[in-house]
Write an enzyme that holds these catalytic residues in place. Structure first.
Site, PDB file in Angstrom:
ATOM      1  N   PHE A   1      -4.239   3.415   3.834  1.00  0.00           N
ATOM      2  CA  PHE A   1      -5.184   2.464   4.491  1.00  0.00           C
ATOM      3  C   PHE A   1      -5.949   2.918   5.112  1.00  0.00           C
ATOM      4  O   PHE A   1      -6.206   4.023   5.227  1.00  0.00           O
ATOM      5  CB  PHE A   1      -4.486   2.179   6.003  1.00  0.00           C
TER       6      PHE A   1
ATOM      7  N   GLU B   1       0.971  -0.932  -0.022  1.00  0.00           N
ATOM      8  CA  GLU B   1      -0.030  -0.306  -0.098  1.00  0.00           C
ATOM      9  C   GLU B   1       0.777   1.394  -0.649  1.00  0.00           C
ATOM     10  O   GLU B   1       1.507   1.749   1.170  1.00  0.00           O
ATOM     11  CB  GLU B   1      -1.112   0.054   1.352  1.00  0.00           C
TER      12      GLU B   1
ATOM     13  N   HIS C   1     -47.833   4.379   8.142  1.00  0.00           N
ATOM     14  CA  HIS C   1     -48.264   5.509   8.510  1.00  0.00           C
ATOM     15  C   HIS C   1     -47.399   6.580   9.174  1.00  0.00           C
ATOM     16  O   HIS C   1     -47.864   6.581  10.394  1.00  0.00           O
ATOM     17  CB  HIS C   1     -49.949   5.588   8.025  1.00  0.00           C
TER      18      HIS C   1
END
Length: 451
Positions: free
Chosen positions: A35, A31, A437
């Site tokens: 991250f 990476e 409702h």
């Protein structure tokens, strides 16, 4: 040369699949950025935190229609921005340390394939029995004359600016343009949107797209059927020359935001050198189990699919997790229903076929459109522009598509997504389900009963 049982490239949804079941494997993560991937750092999560603040401002300003008279003091941009990134920024270090403390090697330089299942990372080469490629995507930057000579932002950078600009030119008319125009417009920026197509949000159902374009044009300056021909510096920022059907216009703004789509990061990975087959858009080609053309290499997320949606990448991550751990019980992603939402104003949510797509594919359909204004809660909101639209198969009575524009759209659409996924008919979910409702879900109920 280091050899691993498993190497994961990318720590967005790729990082999510590493659970305790992988503890017996020698594993590495590659990476070069932060991250969490795009979603956490530059996408879904921070942008929606800004949207919540923008919604609060817009709600206060609109309260007069309810008899509530309010004023909005100048917003504290730095407080809004810092709230967002004080949540997000510490997560990188904690995630990286967690992986290292639990025996996973983390490489923080960019990796590029030099051969099938051979990765160059900085000065090292690493190999593995299994690779999982989840390197994501990045903003497209158009080849516009002069763009390389002016300061501009993409979705990667716009959320971290120091001040709310007085004005902003937004090139693009899709999800990102709609969301950031809402955010900065609510915070007081004078917005001009430049859209190549005839409407904003062209990927949406045409009725939703037309309604949104109409409403956005009441808040912002919107130029459609517009082509950007050049960009140059201006005394107060940038000058964008735009060719429209009625001639050329020069849009002057303090800030320029370019948001015309995203591209997969397969080129940065040199996927072709790794033997990975790519489609015409640069996405890595996989089968329905997310296996690539190279045995032992799996891929998921934005680098694979065209949806570029975090919930799709998460589903793919869970699938690949299972398949890597259980090669004798390989599963496929059977659910091809890919819903999405646009967190703009008004909110938009969609799943399945649009009406124009049904016509183009000559698919027979029934359609029902019901306004929020036809429900009691719609009266409470004084809503006159929102609606629910549902398309159904006239033969088997299942839902083909659903499209909502209005408050809470991303939540209201969920029962329709579930019905599509489970193959329920409009008759069952319209007649056999009780809808509270006077909640807004009555607009969904009415559309179903109409069908």
């Amino acid at each position: 040369m280091q050899h691993y049982d498993l190497v994961v490239l990318g720590t967005g949804s790729g990082n999510m699949l590493l659970n305790d079941e992988f503890a017996h494997l020698r594993t590495a993560i590659v990476e070069p950025d932060r991250f969490g991937g795009t979603c956490l750092n530059r996408g879904c999560i921070p942008s929606k935190m800004f949207v919540v603040a923008a919604d609060a401002v817009e709600g206060a300003r609109a309260a007069a229609r309810l008899g509530v008279n309010t004023t909005v003091e100048p917003i504290d941009w730095k407080a809004i921005r810092d709230r967002v990134f004080h949540h997000i920024d510490p997560l990188h270090d904690s995630a990286l340390n967690y992986r290292r403390e639990n025996g996973i090697d983390v490489y923080t330089e960019e990796g590029r394939f030099v051969a099938p299942r051979v990765l160059q990372v900085g000065t090292e080469q690493i190999t593995a029995d299994t690779f999982i490629v989840a390197v994501g995507s990045r903003p497209v930057v158009l080849d516009i004359p002069g763009l390389d000579t002016v300061p501009y932002h993409t979705s990667d950078t716009i959320m971290r600016i120091d001040d709310v600009p007085a004005s902003m030119a937004v090139i693009g008319g899709g999800f990102i343009a709609a969301e950031f125009s809402h955010v900065f417009g609510a915070f007081g920026t004078d917005i001009t949107i430049v859209q190549r197509g005839p409407r904003l949000l062209m990927a949406e159902d045409e009725q939703v797209s037309a309604r949104f374009t109409e409403l956005a044009s009441q808040r912002h300056r919107v130029l459609v059927d517009a082509a950007v021909t050049s960009v140059e510096r201006d005394a107060d920022g940038v000058a964008v020359t735009v060719t429209c059907p009625d001639g050329d216009h020069v849009v002057r703004a303090a800030t320029l935001l370019v948001c015309v789509g995203r591209r997969p990061n397969s080129d940065r990975l040199d996927a072709a050198a790794g033997g990975l087959e790519l489609d015409e858009h640069g996405h890595i080609v996989t089968d329905s189990a997310y296996r690539t053309s190279v045995p032992g290499v799996w891929a998921l997320g934005d680098v694979v699919n065209h949806f570029q949606l975090k919930h799709m990448a998460n589903a793919e991550s869970r699938l690949v997790q299972h398949n890597v751990l259980h090669p004798q019980d390989v599963r496929t992603l059977t659910n091809k229903v890919a819903p999405h939402a646009v967190f703009t104003s008004p909110q938009i949510a969609s799943v399945g076929l649009t009406e124009q797509e049904a016509r183009r594919r000559k698919i027979e359909y029934l359609v029902s459109v019901r306004d929020y204004a036809e429900t009691a809660y719609g009266w409470a909101l004084e809503d006159t522009t929102s609606f629910v639209k549902v398309l159904a198969n006239p033969l088997d009575r299942t839902i083909l598509g659903a499209h909502i524009i209005g408050p809470q759209a991303a939540t209201l659409i969920q029962p329709l997504i579930q019905a599509m996924t489970l193959g329920l008919t409009v008759d069952r979910i319209g007649r056999d389900v009780l809808y509270i409702h006077p909640a807004l879900t009555e607009a969904v109920e009415q559309a179903l009963l109409d069908l």
